[in-house]
Scaffold this motif. Structure first.
Motif, PDB file in Angstrom:
ATOM      1  N   LEU A 100       0.842  -1.201   0.000  1.00  0.00           N
ATOM      2  CA  LEU A 100       0.000   0.000   0.000  1.00  0.00           C
ATOM      3  C   LEU A 100       0.876   1.249   0.000  1.00  0.00           C
ATOM      4  O   LEU A 100       1.821   1.350   0.785  1.00  0.00           O
ATOM      5  CB  LEU A 100      -0.899   0.008   1.236  1.00  0.00           C
ATOM      6  CG  LEU A 100      -1.940   1.129   1.312  1.00  0.00           C
ATOM      7  CD1 LEU A 100      -3.141   0.780   0.441  1.00  0.00           C
ATOM      8  CD2 LEU A 100      -2.388   1.356   2.752  1.00  0.00           C
TER       9      LEU A 100
ATOM     10  N   VAL B 152       1.131  -5.072   3.328  1.00  0.00           N
ATOM     11  CA  VAL B 152      -0.149  -5.357   3.987  1.00  0.00           C
ATOM     12  C   VAL B 152      -0.270  -6.864   4.146  1.00  0.00           C
ATOM     13  O   VAL B 152      -0.027  -7.615   3.195  1.00  0.00           O
ATOM     14  CB  VAL B 152      -1.335  -4.819   3.164  1.00  0.00           C
ATOM     15  CG1 VAL B 152      -2.664  -5.174   3.838  1.00  0.00           C
ATOM     16  CG2 VAL B 152      -1.220  -3.313   2.985  1.00  0.00           C
TER      17      VAL B 152
ATOM     18  N   LYS C 176      -2.405 -10.464   5.863  1.00  0.00           N
ATOM     19  CA  LYS C 176      -3.710 -11.037   6.221  1.00  0.00           C
ATOM     20  C   LYS C 176      -3.452 -12.370   6.897  1.00  0.00           C
ATOM     21  O   LYS C 176      -3.002 -13.324   6.269  1.00  0.00           O
ATOM     22  CB  LYS C 176      -4.577 -11.229   4.967  1.00  0.00           C
ATOM     23  CG  LYS C 176      -5.865 -12.028   5.198  1.00  0.00           C
ATOM     24  CD  LYS C 176      -6.840 -11.315   6.130  1.00  0.00           C
ATOM     25  CE  LYS C 176      -8.109 -12.154   6.336  1.00  0.00           C
ATOM     26  NZ  LYS C 176      -9.045 -11.538   7.304  1.00  0.00           N
TER      27      LYS C 176
ATOM     28  N   LEU D 131       0.784  -3.250   8.708  1.00  0.00           N
ATOM     29  CA  LEU D 131      -0.587  -3.064   8.227  1.00  0.00           C
ATOM     30  C   LEU D 131      -1.213  -4.425   7.946  1.00  0.00           C
ATOM     31  O   LEU D 131      -0.548  -5.333   7.433  1.00  0.00           O
ATOM     32  CB  LEU D 131      -0.596  -2.229   6.940  1.00  0.00           C
ATOM     33  CG  LEU D 131       0.048  -0.838   6.995  1.00  0.00           C
ATOM     34  CD1 LEU D 131      -0.185  -0.124   5.662  1.00  0.00           C
ATOM     35  CD2 LEU D 131      -0.489  -0.010   8.137  1.00  0.00           C
TER      36      LEU D 131
ATOM     37  N   ILE E 114      -8.169  -2.118   6.074  1.00  0.00           N
ATOM     38  CA  ILE E 114      -6.754  -2.263   6.393  1.00  0.00           C
ATOM     39  C   ILE E 114      -6.493  -1.462   7.659  1.00  0.00           C
ATOM     40  O   ILE E 114      -6.792  -0.266   7.726  1.00  0.00           O
ATOM     41  CB  ILE E 114      -5.849  -1.753   5.253  1.00  0.00           C
ATOM     42  CG1 ILE E 114      -6.081  -2.589   3.986  1.00  0.00           C
ATOM     43  CG2 ILE E 114      -4.376  -1.835   5.665  1.00  0.00           C
ATOM     44  CD1 ILE E 114      -5.278  -2.115   2.790  1.00  0.00           C
TER      45      ILE E 114
ATOM     46  N   GLY F 227      -3.912  -0.073  10.826  1.00  0.00           N
ATOM     47  CA  GLY F 227      -2.531   0.290  11.126  1.00  0.00           C
ATOM     48  C   GLY F 227      -2.476   1.184  12.350  1.00  0.00           C
ATOM     49  O   GLY F 227      -3.421   1.921  12.644  1.00  0.00           O
TER      50      GLY F 227
END
Length: 262
Positions: free
Chosen positions: A90, A101, A103, A127, A142, A144
């Protein structure tokens, strides 16, 4: 009189010593906070350089300078091989937001809240996409940290400034599959709400959305927005939310909403 002067002098000396001790302690505490943040930021820079990820403008993606065929061969694949939790990169031009980023599993969605890319402890974290959604959902978030240094999402609340948003309206999100651009259409303050509350909770409205659900979410976001922008998404254009802690109230959050245009 002489004794009184001596007592006053001693008192001043004690006060000075206490103040000096407090300054030393405050400096030590600042080092404990900012040195790790600085080191963690350098690690992201090194990660980007090692993978060979280059800076890119949103306008290049929109114009088609970067085709979907080219993105399959990007250095982002190197990061996927290094950590299969990696989702994408990102970046927002002319800001400090330029990070990977992640997951993690649904059983531990906040794993990267205080973990770095290599899954080690990190004060700043990385993130990450939240619970109940992924990068291909109709709407995803997202998250952060709002770091005092301005790193991570520490500068996200700049979007509450009406002049900042139009100049930084396009967000680039590169994945191993494609390059994407999301256009900012709202920015709002909110908070975490109780499970049984009827208040709008953006983080519970993620995932797959039917037309009616999508329009309801959109209405709530625009109603809460602190800025007014002409760009507005239409179903089924994908919505991405960037979320960070905010201190206007208990459990406060600041959120920037953008929709995919490329």
């Amino acid at each position: 009189m002489k004794r009184k002067k001596i007592r006053t002098s001693v008192l001043y000396s004690v006060i000075a010593a206490v103040l000096i001790a407090l300054l030393i302690f405050a400096g030590y505490q600042a080092l404990l906070i900012y040195l790790p943040q600085s080191n963690e930021l350098r690690e992201f820079v090194s990660l980007k350089e090692e993978a060979g990820i280059k800076d890119i403008k949103a306008s290049d993606v929109i114009s088609g300078s970067e085709s979907s065929e080219e993105t399959d061969k990007t250095p982002l694949n190197k990061l996927s091989e290094k950590n299969d939790d990696f989702v994408g990169w990102l970046s927002i031009e002319d800001t400090e937001i330029d990070y990977p980023v992640m997951k993690s599993s649904e059983s531990d969605p906040e794993f990267y809240l205080h973990r770095d890319f290599d899954r080690n402890y990190s004060y700043s974290g990385t993130l990450f996409i939240g619970e109940g959604c992924n990068a291909d959902s109709d709407m995803f978030v997202i998250y952060g940290h709002n770091m005092n240094s301005g790193s991570m999402f520490g500068s996200l609340d700049s979007y509450k400034n009406g002049s900042f948003a139009p100049e930084h309206k396009d967000i680039v999100f590169r994945t191993p599959k494609d390059y994407r651009v999301y256009r900012v259409f709202a920015a709002f303050q909110t908070k975490l709400v109780p499970e049984d509350s009827d208040e709008f909770a953006y983080y519970r409205s993620v995932g797959e959305l039917k037309r009616g659900e999508y329009n309801e979410v959109l209405e709530n976001i625009r109603k809460m927005s602190l800025i007014s922008l002409n760009d507005v998404p239409e179903y089924p254009e994908q919505i991405m939310l960037l979320s960070t802690c905010y201190y206007h109230t208990d459990e406060g959050r600041f959120v920037v909403a953008a929709y995919r245009i490329a």
